[in-house]
Write an enzyme that holds these catalytic residues in place. Sequence first.
Site, PDB file in Angstrom:
ATOM      1  N   TYR A  16      30.175  48.034  39.865  1.00  0.00           N
ATOM      2  CA  TYR A  16      28.841  47.841  40.423  1.00  0.00           C
ATOM      3  C   TYR A  16      28.510  48.869  41.507  1.00  0.00           C
ATOM      4  O   TYR A  16      27.468  49.537  41.446  1.00  0.00           O
ATOM      5  CB  TYR A  16      28.704  46.428  40.999  1.00  0.00           C
ATOM      6  CG  TYR A  16      27.367  46.192  41.660  1.00  0.00           C
ATOM      7  CD1 TYR A  16      26.228  45.977  40.885  1.00  0.00           C
ATOM      8  CD2 TYR A  16      27.226  46.208  43.046  1.00  0.00           C
ATOM      9  CE1 TYR A  16      24.984  45.788  41.472  1.00  0.00           C
ATOM     10  CE2 TYR A  16      25.992  46.012  43.643  1.00  0.00           C
ATOM     11  CZ  TYR A  16      24.877  45.796  42.857  1.00  0.00           C
ATOM     12  OH  TYR A  16      23.654  45.617  43.438  1.00  0.00           O
ATOM     13  N   LYS A  55      25.511  51.881  41.431  1.00  0.00           N
ATOM     14  CA  LYS A  55      24.344  51.985  42.310  1.00  0.00           C
ATOM     15  C   LYS A  55      24.336  53.307  43.067  1.00  0.00           C
ATOM     16  O   LYS A  55      23.273  53.864  43.360  1.00  0.00           O
ATOM     17  CB  LYS A  55      24.313  50.794  43.279  1.00  0.00           C
ATOM     18  CG  LYS A  55      23.953  49.473  42.598  1.00  0.00           C
ATOM     19  CD  LYS A  55      22.581  49.518  41.952  1.00  0.00           C
ATOM     20  CE  LYS A  55      22.131  48.183  41.413  1.00  0.00           C
ATOM     21  NZ  LYS A  55      20.800  48.215  40.776  1.00  0.00           N
TER      22      LYS A  55
END
Length: 255
Positions: free
Chosen positions: A178, A182
């Site tokens: 994750y 990002k």
Amino acid sequence: MSEHTTTQRIALITGANKGIGRGAAEQLAAQGTTVLIGARDPRRGEEAATSLRAAGGDAHAITLDVTDPATVQAAAQQIDQRFGRLDILINNAGITGSGQVDPNEAYDQLPSTVELDIVRKVFETNVFGVITTTNAMLPLLRRSPAARIVNVASHAASTTLLSDPDGPFAGLLPSAAYTPSKAALTALTVQYANELRKDGMLVNAVAPGYVDTDSNNHTGFLTVAQGAAVLVRFATLGADGPTAGFFSEDGPLPW
């Protein structure tokens, strides 16, 4: 031909049937923007659009899965036929890749033990899905006099903040999926902004903060409305607004 006036803004938000995307849709609709609710599930998308219309907004469901290019292309054709252009794209659809159903599920993103399939799955939505959607919508955005693209980032994308052992995020578990996804999204945002700058498009990455949503099992402390407000602000920037930036409600974030 478009059935809309040239003055009413048209916005597409991916993953807009719930959470922050839904909040941004509600706020844009309240401002008079025509909102297109991008959702993988047609029923959930239509429920959200119906709710916004009941509140007085102009909202329409668009079936769109950012990991399925065929649905993205079909959505672009549908928008072209019905509205003729797009003024705002909010790339909101995203996944954490961990523990979204069971908060007791073992954490599975430690770099030393992560399964590559998890990393691939997260990047497929959070990075590749943004490229797929943005590129499909660019011909429509180019017809706008003031196109805006907002990529929904995260404070976790800040390598500066996360590398500080005494910083506010020191307690976060290391993530190979994750968090890097990002960070890649913010880097990608700069590249799109640089390419599209000459066309007058403003492209920014915006971190809504720790919002109470399904993705964190409702542990966030900000309301959906609070998290969505900064997305809406950057989706409606004036011509003198920034581009190629990484922002939160409090201002620019360190890369």
